[in-house]
Motif scaffolding. Structure first.
Motif: not given
Length: 477
Positions: A246, A249-250, A254, A329
């Motif tokens: 995750v 992917r984040n 971003v 983030i």
């Protein structure tokens, strides 16, 4: 980072998994030990009672075997019973022989020396030959006794009916049971303490991977790691792998969003630059009309003004979108000292002609901002530039750590300051404290938006230098 809260709850506090495991284990241990103690105590008491009655029957059989009649027809013992307690007064073990063949029973025609001069009062009940009955009676000293009785008709005198009685103090049952209960309680208590200690160790060792997981999440949250590292048990490793996936992917999402925002800004700025350049060219008016005058010159000025506003709005929203993405983030860390020192050197060059005393930045050495470096420079740069524009001679910067994991940067100037009534208004987009001072009126608005995206804020106060004091609060790593 909100993702830390469920993991923190696994280790302690409200809804604690450790507490649930310990409470469940302790309840089970207490119930198991209580049931074991009760069961063992009951079994031992039953065993002692059975042995007690077996012993009484043995004494009764021995009494019957030793009972004979003399020449006068009187019942006598041909030999004393083997247990020496029968010969010791009030020893707690007794025997007695009653003659019940006449109209009036003869109580205690024979009795043990342990009865001394007391005869046992036995309930009058009918017994068949060879039948045994058990009763509870009072002993010679008032102590409760358990007794068994039996009717015997000797072969020498079948017409003579004798009731044989053997009795013993109930304390002979209670005393060993009490001793056993004390020892049992001690043993089970030690066993329970050992099981509780084992449960504590087991829960501590069993939940240690969760503590490591929480520590890994904290490191990610504080920016010391980009992902959770290390090997975990098979039950937890899938969670760690999914969480790391995750995060990746984040970061990719971003980065794509920021790239697209930058591409959009570039795509918009290119035609805006063309329009600005066209507006800057001298307007070609009609013959005899001055260059740059008339409607053409007014249009050029209008286009140039609107292009400038469009550029400012693009920069503002691009900075806000970039900060909104970066604020979500985990792992962002920016040391405060290098960012401040670089900005102070830049401000000293930009405002070199005014002879300002700028800085230094006190207290910033050990402070780290939990966020992106570009956003920190955007906020501090706007505040420093604003302070230098308004300062008469001096700009001072101070930084410190505050409670709750925060850092605070205060920028003071010795300029005219702002009245309290208008301090909130200058945070609006496009609002300037002085229309004659260059600027877009977006600097403070950008600073507040960026700070609040990171969970911080900015406040304007009266400075000790006489001008304005801007206090920027941000999360610390």
């Amino acid at each position: 980072m909100s993702g830390l809260k469920p993991v923190a709850a696994l280790a302690g506090g409200r809804g604690s998994l450790r507490l649930r495991l310990l409470v469940g284990t302790l309840v089970w241990i207490v119930l198991a030990i209580a049931a074991t103690g009760w069961g063992l105590g009951a079994l031992f008491s039953r065993h002692v009672a059975q042995q007690f009655h077996v012993e009484l029957r043995t004494h009764l059989d021995q009494l019957a075997a030793n009972l004979v009649f003399d020449a006068d027809g009187q019942a006598v013992l041909k030999a004393p019973l083997s247990d020496p307690r029968f010969a010791r007064p009030y020893s707690g073990l007794y025997w007695q022989v009653d003659r019940i063949d006449g109209a009036v029973p003869e109580i205690g025609v024979l009795r043990a020396r342990s009865l001394w001069d007391v005869a046992l009062a036995v309930p009058a009940d009918a017994l068949a030959d060879g039948e045994q009955h058990a009763h509870r009676v009072d002993g010679p000293d008032g102590a409760p006794l358990r007794m068994i009785e039996q009717v015997l008709r000797p072969a020498e005198q079948p017409q003579a009916a004798l009731r044989l009685i053997v009795a013993a103090d109930e304390g002979l049952i209670g005393e060993p049971v009490a001793r056993f209960t004390r020892l049992l309680a001690l043993g089970l208590g030690l066993l329970g303490a050992g099981l509780v200690a084992a449960a504590l160790v087991q829960v501590r060792i069993g939940l240690r991977p969760l503590a490591r997981l929480r520590g890994g999440l904290a490191e990610v949250h504080e920016g010391r790691r980009r992902a959770i590292e290390g090997a975990f048990p098979s039950e937890i490793q899938p969670l760690v792998d999914e969480f790391n996936a995750v995060l990746v992917r984040n970061a990719e999402i971003v980065e794509r969003a920021r790239t697209q925002a930058g591409n959009l800004a570039h795509a918009l700025k290119t035609p805006l630059t063309v329009l600005a350049n066209a507006a800057a060219q001298p307007a070609r008016g009609q013959p005899g009309e001055p260059v740059g005058g008339g409607e053409g010159g007014a249009l050029a000025r209008l286009v140039a003004e609107q292009v400038g506003l469009a550029r400012t709005q693009i920069d503002y929203h691009l900075a806000r979108a970039r900060a909104a993405a970066a604020a979500g983030i985990p792992g962002q860390r920016t040391p405060l000292r290098p960012a401040l020192d670089g900005l102070l050197r830049l401000m000293a060059k930009v405002h070199a002609g005014r002879g300002l005393e700028i800085g230094p930045a006190g207290g910033a050495d050990a402070l780290v901002f939990r966020g992106e470096a570009q956003d920190l420079q955007e906020m501090l740069g706007n505040l420093l530039d604003n302070a230098c524009k308004w300062a008469a001679h001096r700009v001072r910067v101070e930084a410190r750590a505050t409670a709750g994991g925060r850092l605070e940067v205060a920028i003071d100037d010795d300029g005219p300051g702002l009245p309290p009534a208008v301090r909130e208004a200058v945070f609006g987009r496009g609002v300037r404290a002085d229309e004659n001072t260059p600027g877009s009126g977006l600097g403070l608005a950008i600073v507040r938006d960026l700070a609040r995206l990171y969970g911080g804020d900015i406040a304007l106060e009266t400075s000790a230098l006489g001008g304005l004091r801007a206090v920027l609060t941000l999360p610390a790593a």
